[in-house]
Enzyme design. Sequence first.
Site, PDB file in Angstrom:
ATOM      1  N   GLN A  89       0.819  -1.336   0.154  1.00 57.68           N
ATOM      2  CA  GLN A  89       0.027   0.115   0.095  1.00 57.68           C
ATOM      3  C   GLN A  89       0.782   1.296  -0.210  1.00 57.68           C
ATOM      4  O   GLN A  89       0.410   2.407  -0.316  1.00 57.68           O
ATOM      5  CB  GLN A  89      -0.899  -0.087   1.159  1.00 57.68           C
ATOM      6  CG  GLN A  89      -2.125  -0.984   1.296  1.00 57.68           C
ATOM      7  CD  GLN A  89      -2.857  -0.954   2.329  1.00 57.68           C
ATOM      8  OE1 GLN A  89      -2.724  -1.698   3.307  1.00 57.68           O
ATOM      9  NE2 GLN A  89      -4.200  -0.399   2.205  1.00 57.68           N
ATOM     10  N   TRP A 101      -6.237  -0.388  -1.516  1.00 57.18           N
ATOM     11  CA  TRP A 101      -6.487  -1.464  -2.263  1.00 57.18           C
ATOM     12  C   TRP A 101      -7.413  -0.976  -3.506  1.00 57.18           C
ATOM     13  O   TRP A 101      -7.203   0.002  -4.171  1.00 57.18           O
ATOM     14  CB  TRP A 101      -7.060  -2.454  -1.233  1.00 57.18           C
ATOM     15  CG  TRP A 101      -6.128  -2.665  -0.431  1.00 57.18           C
ATOM     16  CD1 TRP A 101      -6.473  -2.785   1.133  1.00 57.18           C
ATOM     17  CD2 TRP A 101      -4.877  -3.527  -0.170  1.00 57.18           C
ATOM     18  NE1 TRP A 101      -5.191  -3.177   1.794  1.00 57.18           N
ATOM     19  CE2 TRP A 101      -4.296  -3.785   1.083  1.00 57.18           C
ATOM     20  CE3 TRP A 101      -4.057  -4.215  -1.238  1.00 57.18           C
ATOM     21  CZ2 TRP A 101      -3.221  -4.302   1.167  1.00 57.18           C
ATOM     22  CZ3 TRP A 101      -2.866  -4.764  -1.173  1.00 57.18           C
ATOM     23  CH2 TRP A 101      -2.387  -4.951   0.075  1.00 57.18           C
ATOM     24  N   TYR A 127      -6.672   7.576   4.816  1.00 55.21           N
ATOM     25  CA  TYR A 127      -6.667   7.283   6.101  1.00 55.21           C
ATOM     26  C   TYR A 127      -5.531   7.963   6.965  1.00 55.21           C
ATOM     27  O   TYR A 127      -5.656   7.867   8.117  1.00 55.21           O
ATOM     28  CB  TYR A 127      -6.547   5.628   6.442  1.00 55.21           C
ATOM     29  CG  TYR A 127      -7.949   5.068   6.055  1.00 55.21           C
ATOM     30  CD1 TYR A 127      -8.743   4.547   7.024  1.00 55.21           C
ATOM     31  CD2 TYR A 127      -8.028   4.580   4.812  1.00 55.21           C
ATOM     32  CE1 TYR A 127      -9.644   3.893   6.852  1.00 55.21           C
ATOM     33  CE2 TYR A 127      -9.205   3.430   4.512  1.00 55.21           C
ATOM     34  CZ  TYR A 127      -9.972   3.620   5.467  1.00 55.21           C
ATOM     35  OH  TYR A 127     -10.999   2.524   5.301  1.00 55.21           O
ATOM     36  N   GLU A 177      -5.252  -1.622  14.395  1.00 54.21           N
ATOM     37  CA  GLU A 177      -5.721  -0.704  13.287  1.00 54.21           C
ATOM     38  C   GLU A 177      -6.839  -0.171  13.533  1.00 54.21           C
ATOM     39  O   GLU A 177      -7.769  -0.741  14.218  1.00 54.21           O
ATOM     40  CB  GLU A 177      -6.039  -1.338  12.000  1.00 54.21           C
ATOM     41  CG  GLU A 177      -4.699  -1.613  11.015  1.00 54.21           C
ATOM     42  CD  GLU A 177      -5.221  -2.399   9.781  1.00 54.21           C
ATOM     43  OE1 GLU A 177      -5.940  -2.116   9.075  1.00 54.21           O
ATOM     44  OE2 GLU A 177      -4.111  -3.044   9.105  1.00 54.21           O
ATOM     45  N   ASN A 219      -7.871  -5.404  14.354  1.00 50.33           N
ATOM     46  CA  ASN A 219      -8.264  -4.037  13.589  1.00 50.33           C
ATOM     47  C   ASN A 219      -9.496  -4.215  13.858  1.00 50.33           C
ATOM     48  O   ASN A 219     -10.370  -4.781  13.291  1.00 50.33           O
ATOM     49  CB  ASN A 219      -7.815  -4.570  12.136  1.00 50.33           C
ATOM     50  CG  ASN A 219      -6.359  -4.853  11.936  1.00 50.33           C
ATOM     51  OD1 ASN A 219      -5.712  -4.363  12.918  1.00 50.33           O
ATOM     52  ND2 ASN A 219      -6.018  -5.238  10.827  1.00 50.33           N
ATOM     53  N   HIS A 267       0.795  -9.439   4.577  1.00 44.96           N
ATOM     54  CA  HIS A 267      -0.279  -8.445   4.531  1.00 44.96           C
ATOM     55  C   HIS A 267      -0.871  -8.459   3.223  1.00 44.96           C
ATOM     56  O   HIS A 267      -0.813  -7.633   2.310  1.00 44.96           O
ATOM     57  CB  HIS A 267      -0.154  -7.183   5.154  1.00 44.96           C
ATOM     58  CG  HIS A 267      -1.030  -6.006   5.371  1.00 44.96           C
ATOM     59  ND1 HIS A 267      -0.909  -5.452   6.680  1.00 44.96           N
ATOM     60  CD2 HIS A 267      -2.122  -5.738   4.532  1.00 44.96           C
ATOM     61  CE1 HIS A 267      -2.188  -4.629   6.482  1.00 44.96           C
ATOM     62  NE2 HIS A 267      -3.041  -4.877   5.449  1.00 44.96           N
ATOM     63  N   LYS A 276      -9.607   7.385  -1.129  1.00 42.85           N
ATOM     64  CA  LYS A 276      -9.885   7.139   0.280  1.00 42.85           C
ATOM     65  C   LYS A 276      -8.712   7.273   1.287  1.00 42.85           C
ATOM     66  O   LYS A 276      -7.934   6.242   1.113  1.00 42.85           O
ATOM     67  CB  LYS A 276     -10.550   5.551   0.224  1.00 42.85           C
ATOM     68  CG  LYS A 276     -11.060   5.308   1.320  1.00 42.85           C
ATOM     69  CD  LYS A 276     -11.752   3.959   1.414  1.00 42.85           C
ATOM     70  CE  LYS A 276     -12.657   3.495   2.732  1.00 42.85           C
ATOM     71  NZ  LYS A 276     -12.906   2.025   2.563  1.00 42.85           N
ATOM     72  N   ASN A 320      -2.059 -10.755   8.645  1.00 47.24           N
ATOM     73  CA  ASN A 320      -2.830  -9.573   8.841  1.00 47.24           C
ATOM     74  C   ASN A 320      -4.225 -10.077   8.215  1.00 47.24           C
ATOM     75  O   ASN A 320      -4.480 -10.408   6.950  1.00 47.24           O
ATOM     76  CB  ASN A 320      -2.628  -8.379   8.023  1.00 47.24           C
ATOM     77  CG  ASN A 320      -3.524  -7.211   8.406  1.00 47.24           C
ATOM     78  OD1 ASN A 320      -3.570  -6.785   9.108  1.00 47.24           O
ATOM     79  ND2 ASN A 320      -4.352  -7.020   7.017  1.00 47.24           N
ATOM     80  N   GLU A 321      -5.175 -10.098   9.042  1.00 43.69           N
ATOM     81  CA  GLU A 321      -6.693 -10.356   8.734  1.00 43.69           C
ATOM     82  C   GLU A 321      -6.706 -11.755   7.963  1.00 43.69           C
ATOM     83  O   GLU A 321      -7.341 -11.555   6.605  1.00 43.69           O
ATOM     84  CB  GLU A 321      -7.197  -9.101   8.142  1.00 43.69           C
ATOM     85  CG  GLU A 321      -7.049  -7.818   8.748  1.00 43.69           C
ATOM     86  CD  GLU A 321      -7.879  -6.700   8.195  1.00 43.69           C
ATOM     87  OE1 GLU A 321      -7.993  -6.730   7.073  1.00 43.69           O
ATOM     88  OE2 GLU A 321      -7.921  -5.713   8.830  1.00 43.69           O
TER      89      GLU A 321
END
Length: 471
Positions: free
Chosen positions: A16, A427, A435, A372, A292, A117, A433, A161-162
Amino acid sequence: MDKDRFLWGSATAAYQCEGAWSEDGKGMGEWDTFCHSEKNNVNPVTGDVSCDHYHRYEEDIRMMAEGNQNTYRFSIAWSRIIPDGTGAVNQKGIDHYNKVIDTCLNYNIVPNATLFHYDLPDALAKKGGWENRGTVDAYAAYAKACFEAFGDRVPLWTTVNEPSYYTHCAYAAGNYPPNIQNFSRRSRAAYYLLLASARAVAAYHEKKYAGQIGLVHDAYPIETEENDEANRKAGYNAELFFNKWVTDCCLKGFFSDDLIEKLIECDIDLSFREKGDDLIFHKGTVDFLGLNIYDRQYVKPYQGGKTEIRMNNRGKDNKVRAGMRIRNWFETAYDENVQKNEWGMEIYPKCIYNELTEIKRQYGDIPLYITENGVGLYESPDRTGTVQDDARIAYLSGCIDYMLKAKEEGVNVRGYYVWSSLDLYSWINGYEKRYGLVYVDYDNGNGRVPKKSYYWYRDLIEKYSNHNEEE
Ligand code: BG6
């Protein structure tokens, strides 16, 4: 690392923010291939350059330190360390992360490194990716190489991650590569990811490294529209669907009978399970759980009918309402009293308190980190060049208050990371978008401009630290 010091920081992930997609011997990643292809047709941009963190990591980490942050959560790109997914280690990849880690340490920032990730090396993706048991072995070798190279200086490790949200997008919603929509295939991929994580945890423990290793889960407190029996059942189904299969597995070392029964009832093919896996899961329980937390899942019953997943990757231009209907499990309910951002995320800070206390209720005093928390917004600097992100400040501040409330009530939460350290590639939502605590001017040489929230967070950390030292 001083175990009693509360960690305050922010987070990024390699694909990212790094850019430098083909530099220094890096192999192709699955996201490189996806972003370069026509399949990426929602917001067709790439992470080729992104915010160029690969070259500007020193400046970014310095900015974190100047903002009083004492920890940085980043991910290592597998394809930089082992370009083809298996085989020889690329020394230049090791050199890069050595520099990142050493820079953190120079600035008194605790490095928190995530091994995976979302960014699978493309060579492995072409051989079936996470649906192939061979990827688990490849990951174990990659994790070992990272521990050997960085284990002396990284005190906090995240295996994956996730596993839930990642496989949801990649194999159920199908909006991430490899763009599949099939629940049996999702279950297989998720199972292998968890197995890979458990292998890494066991290997880390076996070598007795000094740090701690955990998994990061996209956690949601579940709330139901009504409080009747059907809703309570739907709520429990949602708890299994979103949370328990990951948290039971990495915290208890096994899957609950309720989950297995439900999967069988829904004709999910579980033939990928092998004798011997149970022992791996048993040996692979984590030292901490990373959470997260962005919002809650608000659900109601859904029996019969078609399974349908609606994602919002177009923000304000989205025509459909984000949500899902999972046949015989639950469906998304909508609470008109709760404000949403342009991508349909509820502005619901209490989610942090509800989830932290729920985890404690189910699993006891396991160390927890909010790995997160954040909100995506459309943003640009005003005439004075400042990004006045008051909406982010309001959300983060509400979330942090709820986290501290849970902490005061005895939840073992040890750190908090804002998503994200700086604006980055969101993504398939693209770059619009945002953050970050720091604005990235993509059109003008990727200049960095700390937002109002950056200064707010800096002062909050200072206030918290002073207050705690006085006590
Ligand atoms: C988390 C991911 O799920 O949410 C991040 O770990 C991601 O990588 C973040 O960027 C926000 O999601 P999104 O899709 O809005 O970028």
